[in-house]
Design an enzyme around this catalytic site. Structure first.
Site, PDB file in Angstrom:
ATOM      1  N   ASP A 331     -18.121 -48.715  83.383  1.00  0.00           N
ATOM      2  CA  ASP A 331     -19.143 -48.168  82.505  1.00  0.00           C
ATOM      3  C   ASP A 331     -20.457 -48.903  82.783  1.00  0.00           C
ATOM      4  OD1 ASP A 331     -20.185 -46.756  80.154  1.00  0.00           O
ATOM      5  OD2 ASP A 331     -20.157 -48.733  79.234  1.00  0.00           O
ATOM      6  N   ASP A 333     -23.774 -49.007  80.476  1.00  0.00           N
ATOM      7  CA  ASP A 333     -24.447 -49.647  79.343  1.00  0.00           C
ATOM      8  C   ASP A 333     -23.449 -50.399  78.466  1.00  0.00           C
ATOM      9  OD1 ASP A 333     -26.900 -48.503  80.127  1.00  0.00           O
ATOM     10  OD2 ASP A 333     -26.300 -46.613  79.202  1.00  0.00           O
ATOM     11  N   ASN A 374     -21.784 -41.898  80.494  1.00  0.00           N
ATOM     12  CA  ASN A 374     -22.285 -40.815  79.648  1.00  0.00           C
ATOM     13  C   ASN A 374     -23.792 -40.962  79.486  1.00  0.00           C
ATOM     14  OD1 ASN A 374     -19.700 -39.854  79.218  1.00  0.00           O
ATOM     15  ND2 ASN A 374     -19.503 -40.681  77.155  1.00  0.00           N
ATOM     16  N   SER A 376     -26.039 -38.616  77.560  1.00  0.00           N
ATOM     17  CA  SER A 376     -26.347 -37.449  76.741  1.00  0.00           C
ATOM     18  C   SER A 376     -27.835 -37.329  76.431  1.00  0.00           C
ATOM     19  CB  SER A 376     -25.559 -37.507  75.436  1.00  0.00           C
ATOM     20  OG  SER A 376     -25.887 -38.680  74.704  1.00  0.00           O
ATOM     21  N   CYS A 408     -22.540 -38.112  83.477  1.00  0.00           N
ATOM     22  CA  CYS A 408     -22.366 -36.910  82.662  1.00  0.00           C
ATOM     23  C   CYS A 408     -23.665 -36.668  81.905  1.00  0.00           C
ATOM     24  CB  CYS A 408     -21.213 -37.071  81.682  1.00  0.00           C
ATOM     25  SG  CYS A 408     -21.125 -35.699  80.491  1.00  0.00           S
ATOM     26  N   HIS A 410     -24.282 -34.237  79.824  1.00  0.00           N
ATOM     27  CA  HIS A 410     -24.054 -33.318  78.707  1.00  0.00           C
ATOM     28  C   HIS A 410     -24.025 -34.041  77.367  1.00  0.00           C
ATOM     29  CE1 HIS A 410     -21.998 -31.513  82.311  1.00  0.00           C
ATOM     30  NE2 HIS A 410     -22.865 -30.556  81.985  1.00  0.00           N
TER      31      HIS A 410
END
Length: 492
Positions: A331, A333, A374, A376, A408, A410
């Site tokens: 990952d 962050d 992620n 977003s 990602c 989204h």
């Protein structure tokens, strides 16, 4: 029909060919996929029937070999068989029937083990020992687990080096998560086979594994695992009496030596008769029982003492050792760099303590790396993809080039397959690195990282930060203090 793969760890015993032949006859088309894990460590390649997939095990015992097998499997269910069992003629069909319709809280299905004992005579001590498998709980001689359940608990604990107690340990960890292990109707036969006369002495090494079970699961582990109470206390009393006899004799204390010697002889005689009485009582069997009963208490106590020391060290070192990962996915962050919400400014990027050294250690070991993140904020319009790429480039500058970045873009409501806790990014990263997701290790700081890894069948290590919820920490199968510790848990 529920799909399953079969995993068989082996040290190359001749019984393996008998097992594979029986598997082929055990259903209309045999099992969908059979994975044999060759754990000999050396020797010529195994000559096995066509269609049998062979993987090379790490040579650290059946627990580690089974981990190699289930992580390479692709079906939702993984059936483990020992290499010396013989599946019944309808085994594959019966297993599919056992799995069909199981409730979601059922993590495993245990088969019935039948030990064919000789007719016309009483069974030997060894044959009675093998027959104990018929009543054993969670024996991996025939046990099928959901792959997701194995991933959730980290698979078999490789601190168990023998084919002993590693199945009980796994069963306790699985049921501690609230899952059940059901009893199926399928059968395998487990012939006792032939062994040398000193096998009972060698089997006392299992006392070391009992010490590890106690250290990991507490004093009541036997009751929870359905394991019968052992004879360690009686063995210890006999060994102490023997040692005290010799000490008193050396000190010239004859009366004390005689009294203690009588206790020593009585303990040995009681053990020998307990083993002789239900057996065939042939000259060879009686002689074997007398000789091994004299040495058995000392072997049991010595292994238990050594195992207690090793267990304390093993528990102090943390989570169970596992196979070397084919790739490490991280990952971004909160794991590699400090988490700055919706950060699009490369100047605000700061590395987590030890991150650069940890990645350097992985690169030095030849482990491919990837980041799965992620983002977003792109879907929300707070950041552009160019801004995210600029931050990623700054991470590469600070920590060294990572190479593979999977993002990602989204939002939570988009229903994509890539956003964690779904496993799309893990599968994409693994595909780009040319490895199986099951052979990847995922390192992250929140529960969604762990959940995504479990869904993909990858290994998960949580490195908690101040934003990690307590329930996420409690649920993680493996936890590390920092990235350096996470790399150490990977054995690198």
């Amino acid at each position: 029909m529920t799909a399953f793969d079969v995993v068989v760890p082996t040290t190359g015993r001749q019984s393996l060919l008998r097992l594979l032949a029986a598997l082929e006859r055990s259903g209309p088309n045999g099992p969908p996929r059979t994975i044999v894990v060759d754990d000999r460590g050396k020797g010529a390649p195994l000559s096995l029937p066509a269609g049998t997939e062979v993987l090379i095990g790490p040579g650290r015992g059946p627990a580690a070999a089974r981990n190699v097998g289930w992580r390479a499997a692709s079906a939702k269910w993984v059936a483990f068989l020992d290499d010396d069992v013989v599946p019944a003629a309808d085994w594959a069909t019966a297993l599919a029937a056992d799995l069909d319709g199981l409730e979601p809280d059922v993590a495993g299905s245990q088969g019935t083990v039948v030990v064919p004992l000789p007719g016309g005579r009483r069974p030997t001590d060894w044959e009675r020992n093998v027959a104990g498998l018929q009543d054993a709980r969670w024996a991996t001689a025939d046990l099928c687990y959901r792959r997701s359940a194995l991933a959730a608990v980290g698979g078999f604990d490789e601190r168990f080096p023998r084919a002993y107690r590693e199945d009980s340990d796994l069963g306790l960890r699985v049921t501690a998560r609230g899952w059940r292990i059901a009893l199926g109707r399928r059968q395998v036969h487990h012939p006792p086979g032939t062994v040398d006369r000193l096998v009972s002495l060698r089997r006392q090494a299992g006392n070391a594994d009992d010490a590890l079970m106690r250290a990991l699961h507490g004093k009541d582990w036997r009751a929870r695992a359905g394991a019968p109470r052992g004879r360690l206390r009686a063995h210890a009393a006999t060994a102490i009496a023997a040692t005290a006899t010799l000490a008193c004799a050396a000190a010239g204390r004859r009366r004390a030596a005689c009294a203690l010697g009588a206790a020593w002889v009585a303990g040995t005689a009681e053990l020998a008769w307990r083993r002789i009485a239900p057996g065939p009582r042939t000259v060879g069997e009686v002689a074997t029982m007398l000789v091994t009963s004299a040495g058995l208490p000392f072997a049991a106590v010595a292994h238990r003492a050594a195992g207690t020391v090793r267990a304390r060290l093993a528990v102090a070192r943390g989570a169970p050792r596992s196979e070397r990962p084919a790739a490490v996915l991280l990952d971004r962050d909160g794991t590699l760099v400090h988490d700055v919400p919706y950060n699009g400014d490369p100047e605000l990027v700061t590395a987590m303590p030890g991150a650069r050294a940890a990645l350097a250690r992985l690169r030095a070991a030849g482990i491919p790396l990837a980041v799965i993140s992620n983002q977003s904020a792109i879907a929300a319009g707070r950041l552009t993809r160019a801004q995210v790429d600029a931050v990623n480039a700054r991470v590469d500058e600070l920590l060294g080039p990572i190479g593979t970045w999977v993002i990602c873009p989204h939002g939570p409501q988009d229903g994509c397959q890539c956003r964690k806790p779904r496993d799309g990014m893990i599968r994409e990263a693994a595909d780009r690195l040319g490895v199986s997701p099951a052979r990847c290790a995922v390192i992250g700081d929140v529960g969604t990282d762990v959940e995504a890894a479990h869904t993909a069948g990858a290994r998960a290590i949580l490195v908690p930060t101040e934003r990690t919820r307590l329930e996420e920490i409690a649920a993680a199968p493996e936890r590390a203090r920092d990235l350096t510790h996470a790399v150490e848990l990977l054995g690198l």
